[in-house]
Design a protein around this motif. Structure first.
Motif, PDB file in Angstrom:
ATOM      1  N   ARG A  97       0.858  -1.281   0.104  1.00 34.36           N
ATOM      2  CA  ARG A  97      -0.133  -0.107   0.072  1.00 34.36           C
ATOM      3  C   ARG A  97       0.845   1.196  -0.034  1.00 34.36           C
ATOM      4  O   ARG A  97       0.605   2.298  -0.630  1.00 34.36           O
ATOM      5  N   GLU A 110       3.860   1.443  -1.402  1.00 33.82           N
ATOM      6  CA  GLU A 110       4.483   1.889  -2.814  1.00 33.82           C
ATOM      7  C   GLU A 110       3.489   2.399  -3.545  1.00 33.82           C
ATOM      8  O   GLU A 110       3.380   3.194  -4.574  1.00 33.82           O
ATOM      9  N   GLU A 111       2.085   1.936  -3.391  1.00 30.54           N
ATOM     10  CA  GLU A 111       0.797   2.411  -4.074  1.00 30.54           C
ATOM     11  C   GLU A 111       0.851   4.024  -4.006  1.00 30.54           C
ATOM     12  O   GLU A 111       0.587   4.703  -5.078  1.00 30.54           O
ATOM     13  N   LEU A 112       0.804   4.237  -2.927  1.00 30.96           N
ATOM     14  CA  LEU A 112       0.522   5.687  -2.259  1.00 30.96           C
ATOM     15  C   LEU A 112       1.809   6.602  -2.931  1.00 30.96           C
ATOM     16  O   LEU A 112       1.549   7.591  -3.199  1.00 30.96           O
ATOM     17  N   ASN A 118       3.466   6.174  -5.594  1.00 30.40           N
ATOM     18  CA  ASN A 118       3.439   6.483  -7.017  1.00 30.40           C
ATOM     19  C   ASN A 118       2.211   7.153  -7.163  1.00 30.40           C
ATOM     20  O   ASN A 118       2.088   7.525  -8.697  1.00 30.40           O
ATOM     21  N   ASP A 119       1.481   7.591  -6.348  1.00 28.47           N
ATOM     22  CA  ASP A 119       0.435   8.368  -6.500  1.00 28.47           C
ATOM     23  C   ASP A 119       0.543   9.876  -6.596  1.00 28.47           C
ATOM     24  O   ASP A 119       0.935  10.297  -5.447  1.00 28.47           O
ATOM     25  N   SER A 120       0.759  10.482  -7.690  1.00 28.93           N
ATOM     26  CA  SER A 120       1.467  12.064  -7.740  1.00 28.93           C
ATOM     27  C   SER A 120       0.670  12.855  -6.904  1.00 28.93           C
ATOM     28  O   SER A 120       0.869  14.148  -6.650  1.00 28.93           O
ATOM     29  N   SER A 121      -0.821  12.674  -6.792  1.00 28.28           N
ATOM     30  CA  SER A 121      -1.670  13.531  -5.991  1.00 28.28           C
ATOM     31  C   SER A 121      -1.538  13.453  -4.552  1.00 28.28           C
ATOM     32  O   SER A 121      -2.300  14.421  -3.855  1.00 28.28           O
ATOM     33  N   ALA A 122      -0.900  12.400  -4.004  1.00 29.61           N
ATOM     34  CA  ALA A 122      -0.652  12.191  -2.621  1.00 29.61           C
ATOM     35  C   ALA A 122       0.406  12.806  -2.167  1.00 29.61           C
ATOM     36  O   ALA A 122       1.591  12.372  -2.299  1.00 29.61           O
ATOM     37  N   ASP A 123       0.358  13.792  -1.211  1.00 28.30           N
ATOM     38  CA  ASP A 123       1.677  14.372  -0.451  1.00 28.30           C
ATOM     39  C   ASP A 123       1.868  13.484   0.720  1.00 28.30           C
ATOM     40  O   ASP A 123       1.269  12.548   1.004  1.00 28.30           O
ATOM     41  N   ASP A 169      -0.642  13.235   3.350  1.00 31.00           N
ATOM     42  CA  ASP A 169      -1.687  12.245   2.884  1.00 31.00           C
ATOM     43  C   ASP A 169      -1.297  10.523   3.004  1.00 31.00           C
ATOM     44  O   ASP A 169      -2.049   9.839   3.620  1.00 31.00           O
ATOM     45  N   VAL A 170      -0.113  10.424   2.770  1.00 30.35           N
ATOM     46  CA  VAL A 170       0.380   8.917   2.840  1.00 30.35           C
ATOM     47  C   VAL A 170       0.311   8.513   4.079  1.00 30.35           C
ATOM     48  O   VAL A 170      -0.103   7.318   4.272  1.00 30.35           O
TER      49      VAL A 170
END
Length: 63
Positions: A34, A36-38, A40-45, A48-49
């Motif tokens: 999870r 790694e998923e977060l 790789n999410d460019s919208s999650a600072d 947020d992670v």
């Protein structure tokens, strides 16, 4: 800029280490996946992670 990313990653790593100390060993792989998923999410600072991981993996976290 690189220092800012390093500080953010340090905060995330510290939060993950804390979570890993409270969850069963069998859930560590799910947490890592999870994370790694977060990441790789460019919208999650970074905040947020950390918040999302706490919500999903910390049974004591108040939503």
């Amino acid at each position: 800029m690189a220092e800012e990313r390093s500080d953010a990653r340090s905060r995330i790593d510290a939060a993950v280490a804390k979570l890993k100390s409270t969850i069963p060993l069998l859930e560590h792989a799910a947490l890592d996946s999870r994370l790694e998923e977060l990441l790789n999410d460019s919208s999650a600072d970074p905040d947020d992670v950390i918040l999302i991981l706490r919500q999903e993996f910390d049974p004591q976290h108040k939503q």
